[in-house]
Enzyme design. Structure first.
Site, PDB file in Angstrom:
ATOM      1  N   HIS A 178      17.364   3.980 -60.164  1.00  0.00           N
ATOM      2  CA  HIS A 178      17.593   2.597 -60.592  1.00  0.00           C
ATOM      3  C   HIS A 178      18.673   1.936 -59.731  1.00  0.00           C
ATOM      4  CE1 HIS A 178      16.360   5.079 -64.064  1.00  0.00           C
ATOM      5  NE2 HIS A 178      15.611   4.042 -64.385  1.00  0.00           N
TER       6      HIS A 178
ATOM      7  N   ASP B 248      23.089  10.251 -59.563  1.00  0.00           N
ATOM      8  CA  ASP B 248      22.407  10.189 -60.854  1.00  0.00           C
ATOM      9  C   ASP B 248      21.262  11.187 -60.792  1.00  0.00           C
ATOM     10  OD1 ASP B 248      20.613   9.490 -62.970  1.00  0.00           O
ATOM     11  OD2 ASP B 248      21.446   7.467 -63.033  1.00  0.00           O
TER      12      ASP B 248
ATOM     13  N   ASP C  36      20.804  -0.321 -60.906  1.00  0.00           N
ATOM     14  CA  ASP C  36      21.998  -0.481 -61.743  1.00  0.00           C
ATOM     15  C   ASP C  36      22.769  -1.752 -61.392  1.00  0.00           C
ATOM     16  OD1 ASP C  36      21.299   1.832 -63.016  1.00  0.00           O
ATOM     17  OD2 ASP C  36      22.778   3.100 -62.032  1.00  0.00           O
TER      18      ASP C  36
ATOM     19  N   ASP D 139      18.617  11.412 -62.319  1.00  0.00           N
ATOM     20  CA  ASP D 139      17.259  10.855 -62.343  1.00  0.00           C
ATOM     21  C   ASP D 139      16.797  10.370 -60.969  1.00  0.00           C
ATOM     22  OD1 ASP D 139      18.024   8.129 -61.930  1.00  0.00           O
ATOM     23  OD2 ASP D 139      18.054   7.691 -64.065  1.00  0.00           O
TER      24      ASP D 139
END
Length: 306
Positions: free
Chosen positions: A127, A228, A129, A230
């Site tokens: 993402h 992160d 973010d 993910d």
């Protein structure tokens, strides 16, 4: 690279939509992070876990979920990272959700200005973010840290460093991005963030991607990695709260980490969004430790010393 390491746990999921990232620091410890780092000749001091408010599980208020709690946690992270850097150690912040990078990178940016270093931030994530309270679909602050660091957000978060904004968008390289909200996408383009999304990686390969992301580094650069979990493909890393298919494979992730290690410039690290409640026998934590080792010099290849 600094061989003196400080591990700093930040056990909270205050900024996330799914509970469980608060258990991430302990999962990394159980997976043998300290022993793995020490096996590479690093002097590791585990400074334990920070404390802060519990997660009240409330809905957003004016576009933010748990803003006051997120401010408190990020102040604690900021102060702990600042202290580790002042002590001459390379801090590894063990999250916790990715909203904690506001405090971590605010401290790193303050340190860089104090010692006269340039800052480069590698944001390894599925993402961008880069949401704000106006464009966020959820109000979750873990979707806002890059925007806050670049000056777009509430004053207590955007002003956590010694100047506002804490960083310039030009210092950030985002890698592995594959899930961006529509309003966020426009804002990313307006801000001029340099994004190497999964299509770029698919078309150009991880080697070329990392060559571009690391371009312009020199010995006066402080390299911060915000990892992160993910970022990784869910097939190899299921233990995260925001699964996004189509991420880097194990080998692509290893190459990414090894090329960062090859610079010799890594000076601070976030490891965030590991959610043991959603993992399978701590598989994702063990993979994260494996990749962190690669950041500190473990290679899958036998190389001659230069």
């Amino acid at each position: 690279m600094n061989r003196q390491i400080a591990l700093i746990g930040a056990p909270t999921d205050i900024g996330a939509g799914t509970r469980g990232a608060s258990m991430g620091p302990e999962a990394l410890r159980v997976a043998g992070l300290r022993t793995a780092l020490e096996s590479h000749g690093l002097a590791v001091e585990d400074r334990g876990n920070l404390s802060g408010p519990t997660n009240p599980g409330l809905p957003p208020v004016y576009g933010y979920r748990h803003l006051e709690e997120a401010i408190a946690w990020n102040r604690a992270v900021h102060d702990a990272i600042s202290l580790a850097l002042a002590d001459g150690r390379l801090p590894i912040m063990l999250g916790g959700d990715h909203s904690l990078a506001i405090g971590s990178i605010s401290a790193v940016a303050r340190h860089c200005r104090r010692v006269g270093k340039k800052l480069r931030v590698l944001w390894l994530d599925a993402h961008a973010d880069f949401n704000t309270s106006v464009i966020t679909p959820s109000g979750n602050i873990h979707g806002m840290p890059v925007a806050c660091l670049c000056g777009h957000g509430p004053d207590p978060l955007t002003g956590m460093s010694d100047c506002r904004p804490a960083i310039d968008a030009a210092w950030v390289r985002q890698i592995g991005i594959r899930s961006v909200d529509q309003g966020e996408k426009r804002f990313v383009h307006e801000a001029g963030l340099e994004v190497f999304d999964m299509r770029f990686i698919d078309e150009n390969g991880m080697r070329h991607t990392m060559e571009q992301a690391l371009l312009g580094l020199d010995p006066d650069t402080h390299l911060h990695v915000s990892f992160d979990v993910d970022f990784l493909d869910p097939e190899i890393a299921p233990g995260v709260g925001t699964l996004v298919p189509g991420g880097p494979t194990y080998r692509e992730a290893q190459l990414c980490m090894e090329m960062i290690a090859d610079t010799g410039l890594l000076a601070s690290l976030d490891v965030v969004e590991l959610n043991p409640a959603l993992d399978v026998r701590n598989k994702t934590a063990m993979l994260a430790v494996d990749l962190i080792e690669s950041l500190f010099g473990k290679s899958t290849l036998m190389r001659r010393e230069a």
